[in-house]
Structure formats: C-alpha cells, structure tokens
Design an enzyme around this catalytic site. Structure first.
Site, PDB file in Angstrom:
ATOM      1  N   HIS A  11      -7.114  -0.856  23.309  1.00 18.51           N
ATOM      2  CA  HIS A  11      -5.722  -0.950  22.802  1.00 18.51           C
ATOM      3  C   HIS A  11      -4.798  -1.433  23.925  1.00 18.51           C
ATOM      4  O   HIS A  11      -4.410  -0.652  24.789  1.00 18.51           O
ATOM      5  CB  HIS A  11      -5.259   0.430  22.306  1.00 18.51           C
ATOM      6  CG  HIS A  11      -3.878   0.460  21.726  1.00 18.51           C
ATOM      7  ND1 HIS A  11      -3.567   1.121  20.556  1.00 18.51           N
ATOM      8  CD2 HIS A  11      -2.701  -0.062  22.139  1.00 18.51           C
ATOM      9  CE1 HIS A  11      -2.284   0.990  20.288  1.00 18.51           C
ATOM     10  NE2 HIS A  11      -1.729   0.274  21.249  1.00 18.51           N
ATOM     11  N   HIS A  49      -1.259  -4.092  24.939  1.00 15.59           N
ATOM     12  CA  HIS A  49      -0.158  -4.989  24.576  1.00 15.59           C
ATOM     13  C   HIS A  49       0.001  -6.010  25.695  1.00 15.59           C
ATOM     14  O   HIS A  49       0.280  -5.621  26.838  1.00 15.59           O
ATOM     15  CB  HIS A  49       1.150  -4.207  24.417  1.00 15.59           C
ATOM     16  CG  HIS A  49       1.099  -3.185  23.330  1.00 15.59           C
ATOM     17  ND1 HIS A  49       1.456  -3.456  22.033  1.00 15.59           N
ATOM     18  CD2 HIS A  49       0.691  -1.885  23.347  1.00 15.59           C
ATOM     19  CE1 HIS A  49       1.288  -2.368  21.294  1.00 15.59           C
ATOM     20  NE2 HIS A  49       0.811  -1.405  22.074  1.00 15.59           N
ATOM     21  N   ARG A  94       2.019  -8.830  25.140  1.00 14.94           N
ATOM     22  CA  ARG A  94       3.269  -9.577  24.901  1.00 14.94           C
ATOM     23  C   ARG A  94       2.997 -11.078  24.925  1.00 14.94           C
ATOM     24  O   ARG A  94       1.930 -11.509  24.551  1.00 14.94           O
ATOM     25  CB  ARG A  94       4.363  -9.201  25.926  1.00 14.94           C
ATOM     26  CG  ARG A  94       4.520  -7.719  26.191  1.00 14.94           C
ATOM     27  CD  ARG A  94       4.897  -6.918  24.974  1.00 14.94           C
ATOM     28  NE  ARG A  94       5.242  -5.548  25.344  1.00 14.94           N
ATOM     29  CZ  ARG A  94       5.119  -4.511  24.546  1.00 14.94           C
ATOM     30  NH1 ARG A  94       4.629  -4.657  23.325  1.00 14.94           N
ATOM     31  NH2 ARG A  94       5.475  -3.311  24.940  1.00 14.94           N
ATOM     32  N   LYS A 101      -4.188  -4.029  12.119  1.00 13.43           N
ATOM     33  CA  LYS A 101      -3.393  -2.914  12.626  1.00 13.43           C
ATOM     34  C   LYS A 101      -2.367  -2.467  11.606  1.00 13.43           C
ATOM     35  O   LYS A 101      -1.614  -3.279  11.080  1.00 13.43           O
ATOM     36  CB  LYS A 101      -2.672  -3.388  13.899  1.00 13.43           C
ATOM     37  CG  LYS A 101      -1.693  -2.391  14.469  1.00 13.43           C
ATOM     38  CD  LYS A 101      -2.387  -1.362  15.321  1.00 13.43           C
ATOM     39  CE  LYS A 101      -1.443  -0.237  15.708  1.00 13.43           C
ATOM     40  NZ  LYS A 101      -1.682   0.324  17.019  1.00 13.43           N
ATOM     41  N   HIS A 130      -1.437   3.216  13.826  1.00 15.85           N
ATOM     42  CA  HIS A 130      -0.397   3.984  14.532  1.00 15.85           C
ATOM     43  C   HIS A 130      -0.062   5.151  13.613  1.00 15.85           C
ATOM     44  O   HIS A 130       0.622   4.984  12.611  1.00 15.85           O
ATOM     45  CB  HIS A 130       0.841   3.120  14.816  1.00 15.85           C
ATOM     46  CG  HIS A 130       1.861   3.871  15.622  1.00 15.85           C
ATOM     47  ND1 HIS A 130       2.141   3.581  16.943  1.00 15.85           N
ATOM     48  CD2 HIS A 130       2.620   4.950  15.307  1.00 15.85           C
ATOM     49  CE1 HIS A 130       3.043   4.446  17.392  1.00 15.85           C
ATOM     50  NE2 HIS A 130       3.355   5.278  16.424  1.00 15.85           N
ATOM     51  N   HIS A 164      -4.152   6.190  20.012  1.00 12.00           N
ATOM     52  CA  HIS A 164      -3.346   6.990  20.946  1.00 12.00           C
ATOM     53  C   HIS A 164      -2.987   8.368  20.386  1.00 12.00           C
ATOM     54  O   HIS A 164      -1.822   8.707  20.230  1.00 12.00           O
ATOM     55  CB  HIS A 164      -2.092   6.241  21.411  1.00 12.00           C
ATOM     56  CG  HIS A 164      -1.367   5.443  20.357  1.00 12.00           C
ATOM     57  ND1 HIS A 164      -0.980   5.980  19.156  1.00 12.00           N
ATOM     58  CD2 HIS A 164      -0.961   4.152  20.344  1.00 12.00           C
ATOM     59  CE1 HIS A 164      -0.357   5.045  18.457  1.00 12.00           C
ATOM     60  NE2 HIS A 164      -0.339   3.927  19.155  1.00 12.00           N
ATOM     61  N   LEU A 170       5.531   6.066  22.433  1.00 11.45           N
ATOM     62  CA  LEU A 170       5.257   6.602  21.104  1.00 11.45           C
ATOM     63  C   LEU A 170       3.771   6.509  20.811  1.00 11.45           C
ATOM     64  O   LEU A 170       3.156   5.508  21.174  1.00 11.45           O
ATOM     65  CB  LEU A 170       6.073   5.835  20.054  1.00 11.45           C
ATOM     66  CG  LEU A 170       7.581   6.124  20.132  1.00 11.45           C
ATOM     67  CD1 LEU A 170       8.366   5.131  19.307  1.00 11.45           C
ATOM     68  CD2 LEU A 170       7.883   7.556  19.709  1.00 11.45           C
ATOM     69  N   ASP A 202      -3.206   1.728  25.622  1.00  7.79           N
ATOM     70  CA  ASP A 202      -1.858   1.480  25.096  1.00  7.79           C
ATOM     71  C   ASP A 202      -0.927   1.008  26.212  1.00  7.79           C
ATOM     72  O   ASP A 202       0.256   1.336  26.216  1.00  7.79           O
ATOM     73  CB  ASP A 202      -1.288   2.729  24.398  1.00  7.79           C
ATOM     74  CG  ASP A 202      -0.072   2.393  23.540  1.00  7.79           C
ATOM     75  OD1 ASP A 202       0.147   1.196  23.260  1.00  7.79           O
ATOM     76  OD2 ASP A 202       0.664   3.327  23.170  1.00  7.79           O
ATOM     77  N   HIS A 245       7.327  -3.114  29.357  1.00  5.36           N
ATOM     78  CA  HIS A 245       8.725  -3.436  29.026  1.00  5.36           C
ATOM     79  C   HIS A 245       9.436  -3.608  30.360  1.00  5.36           C
ATOM     80  O   HIS A 245       9.100  -2.910  31.324  1.00  5.36           O
ATOM     81  CB  HIS A 245       9.402  -2.265  28.294  1.00  5.36           C
ATOM     82  CG  HIS A 245       8.896  -2.032  26.909  1.00  5.36           C
ATOM     83  ND1 HIS A 245       9.325  -2.752  25.821  1.00  5.36           N
ATOM     84  CD2 HIS A 245       7.983  -1.140  26.433  1.00  5.36           C
ATOM     85  CE1 HIS A 245       8.710  -2.309  24.733  1.00  5.36           C
ATOM     86  NE2 HIS A 245       7.875  -1.343  25.080  1.00  5.36           N
TER      87      HIS A 245
HETATM   88  C1  NCD Z   1       4.103   0.186  22.073  1.00  5.59           C
HETATM   89  C2  NCD Z   1       4.816  -1.119  22.447  1.00  5.59           C
HETATM   90  O1  NCD Z   1       5.681  -1.090  23.331  1.00  5.59           O
HETATM   91  O2  NCD Z   1       4.498  -2.172  21.874  1.00  5.59           O
HETATM   92  N1  NCD Z   1       4.914   1.284  22.489  1.00  5.59           N
HETATM   93  C3  NCD Z   1       4.505   2.543  22.731  1.00  5.59           C
HETATM   94  O3  NCD Z   1       5.355   3.394  23.014  1.00  5.59           O
HETATM   95  N2  NCD Z   1       3.243   2.900  22.673  1.00  5.59           N
HETATM   96  C4  NCD Z   1       3.795   0.204  20.615  1.00  5.59           C
HETATM   97  C5  NCD Z   1       2.835   1.288  20.220  1.00  5.59           C
HETATM   98  O4  NCD Z   1       1.642   1.210  20.492  1.00  5.59           O
HETATM   99  O5  NCD Z   1       3.295   2.269  19.599  1.00  5.59           O
HETATM  100 ZN    ZN Z   2       0.282   0.426  21.429  1.00 10.84          ZN
END
Ligand code: NCD
Ligand code: ZN
Length: 346
Positions: free
Chosen positions: A13, A15, A17, A99, A136, A174, A219, A247, A251
């Site tokens: 898992h 991200h 971007r 997803k 999720h 998660h 989250l 996860d 950011h």
């Molecule tokens: C994730 C994200 O920033 O894309 N944020 C997070 O708090 N985990 C999205 C997600 O997996 O919930």
């Molecule tokens: Zn995530």
C-alpha cells in the site's frame, strides 16, 4: 553487530502521487522494496485502464536504473465504474486490484462510494474473476466519532459485503483496532489485513500530548494503546493474514501544518528500519520476514521475491534524513519516536 538476511520485502500500500512528488518519492520505495501496490487516489483519480497504464509509465520513469522494482496498479472504484472494462483491465494484467474508498473517508476520496449497494454487481464480478478488493475501512457518517469509524465499518459495510460475497478476496487496509484484528482472525481465508509502521509505533497520544502534532495525523486516525498492542501482537506473531502496507502518504509540510492539515504520513525512507526496531523491541525479529516479505505475496498468489536484503543492527542509532526537499518545499519523514539501530546493508 547483528545481521539478518531476509527475502526482499514488498509494500502492499503506497501513495506515489504524481509529477515532482512522484519523482522524489518513488526512489525511496524502490530502493528497498521489490514490488508495491500503488494507490489510485490522484486528482483526478485513476478510474480507467488507460489512466492506470499511463500512470504506471510515469512511475517507471522515476525508478532509478539500479533498482529492480515493480509497481502494481489499482483502479479507484466509483458508483459508475464499468464492470466489463474493470474485468478486461484485470484479465489483461494491467490492473492488479480495485480500491474502495467510502466517499469522504480520506484524502482525495470525494469520488468514492456513497452507497455500497450501487457497486455490489461490480464486487460480484471481482469475486468471480478473483480480483482483490482493497478497502479503506471507515464509515463517513458525521454522527460517528472519528475513533469509532473503523469498528463501525466492520459491523456495517464490511459485514454486508462479506455476507453476500464470502469468496471475494478482500484486504482491509491499514487496520488500527483490536476489533479489526479479531474480525480478520475469525473470518475465512479471503479476508486479510495490512498494517502500517506508524500504527505499530504510535498511539493517539502522539497526536495531542505536549502540543498538536500534525505530522502524526493520518487516516484511519491513531488509536489508544490497547489497539496498538493488539496490532503489535498480531504483526509479530507471524500470522499469515497480516502483512505490511506502509500507507506511505507524502504531503508537503505546509499542507500538514495548516488550519486544515492533510492526513497522511510519509514513511518510505525509514519504513524497514522502524519495523525491524519494533520487531526487535518485542523480541520477534525472526518474524519480520513473514510480515514484510512472505504473508502479502502468499495472499495475492504471487511468488516470493528471489532477491534478499540484509539488515544490520548498529551499536549507535542510525540517522535518517528528516525530510525530502522538493524545490523549496519539504516532505517530512516519519518520526517513530524511538531510536532506530537497524539499517539496510547496501
Ligand atoms: C492517504 C493519502 O494521503 O492519500 N492518507 C492517509 O492518511 N492515510 C489516504 C489513505 O490511505 O487513507
Ligand atoms: Zn493510503
């Protein structure tokens, strides 16, 4: 010095971007992981096979030549998803999983699912073809306390899906609560869960004590110590139903340190050191390989990686970069709040 050699890990898992962030974060994952499942919550989200193929190309361009790394693509489920196209994408091998984001549950989930009944025919198709569903697992009802949203999801939406489609392969992603651990353990083999390093390292005090800590905001939100302990116990037990999904969710710091801070913790840089340290602290370093390299690939019906990595325990704490700098912006690297003595031998 202590050393352990394990099968090269996978991260189920992540991200990545897009654009400048993608270029900066992909190498942080590809350095130590052989494969990863890439989340589709871009703006706009990845909802078609073509978008997934294009996104995969952009990811591949960002992988350093020296790294052997395979991204596995996902489709973002909406209430108007085309079942036939989803099936084709899966059968073509371009897309690995779909997803499910309840609409409004997390970062970029606005196009997600409001009414689970609307996607039941799609989930039926997925069950037929063996396509994994990644969830999720939080309800979005404003009346439900944020700390109870995962538990409520088990009792309502997840139970609804599983009663109707017990043969559907589901990863509850998660997970953060003892209730989720029990629910997964009591269910059939088709339901498994991923766990993040930050939910193993921190409880909810890390958000509030001594001042508000936006960099620990993610989250599902961090929970009480009793829940963290349940996650630790199951992750370090070697139980095949539980595996790593970091996860890692970058950011920019200014977006997290804001009046309405973004949810997500970026942990790719030190993920394996954090996990090794936690497993070591709980006298379970021998179970690390199951959690990071074996259980996930077994569930997804994939061969384990042929390559291996060696982890070394140093006498002095290993220091990691504290942030990634992108132009004049920074992405903060996860601070687990414990000293890390483990590093990966290069
Ligand atoms: C994730 C994200 O920033 O894309 N944020 C997070 O708090 N985990 C999205 C997600 O997996 O919930
Ligand atoms: Zn995530």
């Amino acid at each position: 010095m202590e050393e352990i050699k394990i099968t090269k890990p996978d991260d189920w898992h992540v991200h990545f971007r897009d654009e400048i962030i993608l270029k900066a974060v992909v190498p942080e994952t590809s350095r130590h992981f052989a494969r990863a499942i890439v989340m589709p919550n871009l703006i706009p989200p990845i909802v078609t096979e073509t978008q997934a193929i294009e996104y995969k190309k952009r990811i591949k361009k960002a992988i350093p030549k020296t790294d052997k790394f395979k991204p596995f693509m996902t489709i973002y489920l909406t209430e108007t998803v085309n079942r036939k196209q989803l099936k084709e994408a899966y059968n073509n091998g371009t897309v690995f999983a779909a997803k499910l984001y309840p609409a409004g549950a997390t970062t970029n989930s606005d196009s997600g699912v409001k009414d689970i009944k609307k996607i039941m025919p799609t989930l039926e198709t997925m069950a037929e073809i063996g396509m994994p569903l990644l969830i999720h697992g939080e309800v979005t009802d404003k009346a439900i306390d944020i700390f109870d949203r995962e538990k409520k999801f088990l009792d309502t939406t997840l139970e609804f899906i599983r009663q109707r489609l017990p043969q559907l392969k589901i990863t509850l992603e998660h997970i953060t609560t003892k209730e989720s651990v029990s629910y997964i353990n009591e269910s059939n083999k088709n339901l498994v869960a991923s766990i993040t390093p930050h939910h193993l390292a921190l409880n909810r005090n890390a958000l509030f004590v001594g001042g508000i800590k936006p960099h620990n905001y993610c989250l599902p939100i961090l929970k009480r110590e009793i829940h963290r302990k349940a996650l630790i116990n199951v992750a370090t037990s070697g139980n095949p139903k539980f595996f790593l999904g970091s996860d890692t969710a970058p950011h920019f710091s200014h977006d997290k340190e804001s009046e309405c801070g973004c949810a997500g913790i970026f942990n790719a840089t030190n993920c394996l050191s954090v996990l090794a340290q936690i497993f070591d602290n709980y006298k379970s370093i021998d179970k690390l390989e199951n959690f990071v390299s074996i259980n996930g690939s077994t569930h997804y019906g994939l061969k384990k990686n042929k390559q291996s990595i060696t982890l070394i325990k140093e006498y002095k704490p290993v220091l990691f970069k504290k942030e990634l700098l992108i132009n004049s912006n920074s992405i903060k690297v996860f601070d687990p709040g414990i000293k890390l003595f483990w590093k990966i031998k290069s």
